[in-house]
Scaffold this motif. Structure first.
Motif, PDB file in Angstrom:
ATOM      1  N   ILE A  39       0.562  -1.497  -0.151  1.00 34.02           N
ATOM      2  CA  ILE A  39       0.272   0.229   0.270  1.00 34.02           C
ATOM      3  C   ILE A  39       0.967   1.563   0.009  1.00 34.02           C
ATOM      4  CG2 ILE A  39      -1.794  -1.144   1.275  1.00 34.02           C
ATOM      5  CD1 ILE A  39      -1.102   0.576   3.738  1.00 34.02           C
ATOM      6  N   VAL A  40      -0.169   2.117  -0.007  1.00 31.18           N
ATOM      7  CA  VAL A  40       0.572   4.297   0.221  1.00 31.18           C
ATOM      8  C   VAL A  40      -0.420   4.433   0.982  1.00 31.18           C
ATOM      9  CG1 VAL A  40       1.577   5.686  -0.836  1.00 31.18           C
ATOM     10  CG2 VAL A  40       2.011   3.598  -2.129  1.00 31.18           C
ATOM     11  N   GLN A  41       0.610   4.916   1.877  1.00 27.01           N
ATOM     12  CA  GLN A  41      -0.399   5.206   3.424  1.00 27.01           C
ATOM     13  C   GLN A  41       0.693   6.571   3.967  1.00 27.01           C
ATOM     14  OE1 GLN A  41      -3.096   3.587   4.615  1.00 27.01           O
ATOM     15  NE2 GLN A  41      -3.784   5.225   6.080  1.00 27.01           N
ATOM     16  N   TYR A  42       0.089   7.871   4.273  1.00 27.60           N
ATOM     17  CA  TYR A  42       0.597   8.445   4.201  1.00 27.60           C
ATOM     18  C   TYR A  42       1.665   9.171   3.679  1.00 27.60           C
ATOM     19  CZ  TYR A  42      -2.036   7.390   8.161  1.00 27.60           C
ATOM     20  OH  TYR A  42      -3.120   7.397   9.287  1.00 27.60           O
ATOM     21  N   GLU A  43       1.659   8.301   2.443  1.00 25.72           N
ATOM     22  CA  GLU A  43       2.576   9.275   0.966  1.00 25.72           C
ATOM     23  C   GLU A  43       4.017   8.601   1.720  1.00 25.72           C
ATOM     24  OE1 GLU A  43       2.747  11.715  -0.976  1.00 25.72           O
ATOM     25  OE2 GLU A  43       1.041  11.430  -0.668  1.00 25.72           O
ATOM     26  N   GLY A  50      -4.664  -7.347   6.891  1.00 28.70           N
ATOM     27  CA  GLY A  50      -6.252  -7.004   7.580  1.00 28.70           C
ATOM     28  C   GLY A  50      -6.193  -5.180   7.300  1.00 28.70           C
ATOM     29  N   GLY A  51      -6.742  -5.003   8.143  1.00 31.40           N
ATOM     30  CA  GLY A  51      -6.884  -3.784   8.823  1.00 31.40           C
ATOM     31  C   GLY A  51      -5.621  -2.694   9.501  1.00 31.40           C
ATOM     32  N   ALA A  52      -4.563  -3.488   9.186  1.00 30.72           N
ATOM     33  CA  ALA A  52      -3.958  -2.958  10.268  1.00 30.72           C
ATOM     34  C   ALA A  52      -1.905  -2.558   9.386  1.00 30.72           C
ATOM     35  CB  ALA A  52      -2.933  -4.025  11.423  1.00 30.72           C
ATOM     36  N   ILE A  53      -1.329  -1.698   9.714  1.00 33.66           N
ATOM     37  CA  ILE A  53      -0.605  -1.748   8.851  1.00 33.66           C
ATOM     38  C   ILE A  53       0.728  -2.180   9.513  1.00 33.66           C
ATOM     39  CG2 ILE A  53       1.322   0.295   7.501  1.00 33.66           C
ATOM     40  CD1 ILE A  53      -1.039   2.122   7.269  1.00 33.66           C
ATOM     41  N   VAL A  54       1.463  -2.870   8.806  1.00 35.69           N
ATOM     42  CA  VAL A  54       2.317  -3.719   9.861  1.00 35.69           C
ATOM     43  C   VAL A  54       3.959  -3.269   9.523  1.00 35.69           C
ATOM     44  CG1 VAL A  54       3.748  -5.414  10.176  1.00 35.69           C
ATOM     45  CG2 VAL A  54       1.509  -5.679   9.579  1.00 35.69           C
ATOM     46  N   ALA A  55       4.055  -2.648   8.679  1.00 37.51           N
ATOM     47  CA  ALA A  55       5.295  -1.650   8.091  1.00 37.51           C
ATOM     48  C   ALA A  55       5.177  -0.813   7.436  1.00 37.51           C
ATOM     49  CB  ALA A  55       6.816  -3.342   7.319  1.00 37.51           C
ATOM     50  N   SER A  56       6.194  -0.030   7.190  1.00 38.74           N
ATOM     51  CA  SER A  56       5.716   1.096   6.163  1.00 38.74           C
ATOM     52  C   SER A  56       8.189   1.347   6.066  1.00 38.74           C
ATOM     53  CB  SER A  56       5.936   2.741   6.169  1.00 38.74           C
ATOM     54  OG  SER A  56       4.188   1.720   6.963  1.00 38.74           O
ATOM     55  N   TYR A  57       8.349   2.525   4.595  1.00 41.68           N
ATOM     56  CA  TYR A  57       9.680   2.686   5.030  1.00 41.68           C
ATOM     57  C   TYR A  57       9.463   3.774   4.069  1.00 41.68           C
ATOM     58  CZ  TYR A  57       9.231   0.286   0.224  1.00 41.68           C
ATOM     59  OH  TYR A  57       8.893   0.639  -1.149  1.00 41.68           O
ATOM     60  N   ALA A  58      10.629   4.651   3.979  1.00 40.68           N
ATOM     61  CA  ALA A  58      10.876   5.758   3.966  1.00 40.68           C
ATOM     62  C   ALA A  58      12.480   5.873   3.685  1.00 40.68           C
ATOM     63  CB  ALA A  58      10.183   7.213   4.539  1.00 40.68           C
ATOM     64  N   ALA A  59      12.616   7.454   2.911  1.00 37.39           N
ATOM     65  CA  ALA A  59      13.891   7.569   2.587  1.00 37.39           C
ATOM     66  C   ALA A  59      13.660   9.468   2.348  1.00 37.39           C
ATOM     67  CB  ALA A  59      14.641   8.124   1.565  1.00 37.39           C
ATOM     68  N   PHE A  60      14.500  10.157   3.549  1.00 35.12           N
ATOM     69  CA  PHE A  60      14.536  10.946   3.583  1.00 35.12           C
ATOM     70  C   PHE A  60      16.178  12.309   3.564  1.00 35.12           C
ATOM     71  CE2 PHE A  60      12.220   9.623   7.175  1.00 35.12           C
ATOM     72  CZ  PHE A  60      10.855   9.974   7.191  1.00 35.12           C
ATOM     73  N   SER A  61      16.537  13.050   3.457  1.00 35.45           N
ATOM     74  CA  SER A  61      17.471  13.815   3.220  1.00 35.45           C
ATOM     75  C   SER A  61      18.488  13.365   3.464  1.00 35.45           C
ATOM     76  CB  SER A  61      16.882  15.061   3.159  1.00 35.45           C
ATOM     77  OG  SER A  61      17.395  15.411   4.959  1.00 35.45           O
ATOM     78  N   LYS A  62      18.395  12.861   4.333  1.00 38.98           N
ATOM     79  CA  LYS A  62      19.564  12.251   5.206  1.00 38.98           C
ATOM     80  C   LYS A  62      20.196  10.128   5.281  1.00 38.98           C
ATOM     81  CE  LYS A  62      21.793  16.527   6.562  1.00 38.98           C
ATOM     82  NZ  LYS A  62      22.555  17.789   7.412  1.00 38.98           N
ATOM     83  N   GLN A  63      18.941   9.722   5.585  1.00 34.17           N
ATOM     84  CA  GLN A  63      18.489   8.831   5.825  1.00 34.17           C
ATOM     85  C   GLN A  63      17.332   7.791   5.490  1.00 34.17           C
ATOM     86  OE1 GLN A  63      18.518  10.190  10.323  1.00 34.17           O
ATOM     87  NE2 GLN A  63      16.336  10.482  10.130  1.00 34.17           N
TER      88      GLN A  63
END
Length: 118
Positions: A39-43, A50-63
């Motif tokens: 999925i994509v949620q909260y950008e 089910g209804g639970a987001i179990v894991a997400s990942y992201a990239a930022f400017s330094k990490q």
């Protein structure tokens, strides 16, 4: 980054130095959570069971960041700290120079699933 429709779009729009780390995280999370839906949620790209987001990942400017249920972080807090990684209540941040170990990603994902009750 632009509006993202899926994981591929997110990774392609991330800063180039972080793309291999994001691709690795995605593959590890797919392996650890084979029945999860991407999925994509909260950008951010993530994995839902089910209804639970179990894991997400992201990239930022330094990490990069791996985001999980709070119990997963708590359960592995000592190991995260021993590796010199920074953790919050729901996330672990790291850089390509100091990546989070593959086996820890998988254990965190499974613990997050357990904490979410799915």
């Amino acid at each position: 980054m632009t509006t993202i429709a899926d994981h591929d779009t997110y990774i392609a729009a991330a800063p180039e130095p972080f793309r291999p780390s994001l691709e690795r995280l995605r593959a590890l999370l797919i392996r650890a959570l084979p029945d999860a839906t991407e999925i994509v949620q909260y950008e951010m790209p993530g994995f839902r069971i089910g209804g639970a987001i179990v894991a997400s990942y992201a990239a930022f400017s330094k990490q990069c960041g791996l985001y999980l249920q709070p119990g997963a972080i708590t359960e592995h807090a000592e190991e995260i700290a021993a590796l010199g990684l920074k953790a919050t209540k729901t996330g672990v941040t790291f850089t390509p120079r100091k990546p989070i170990p593959d086996d820890l990603v998988e254990r965190l994902a499974r613990a997050s699933r357990t904490d979410a009750g799915v």
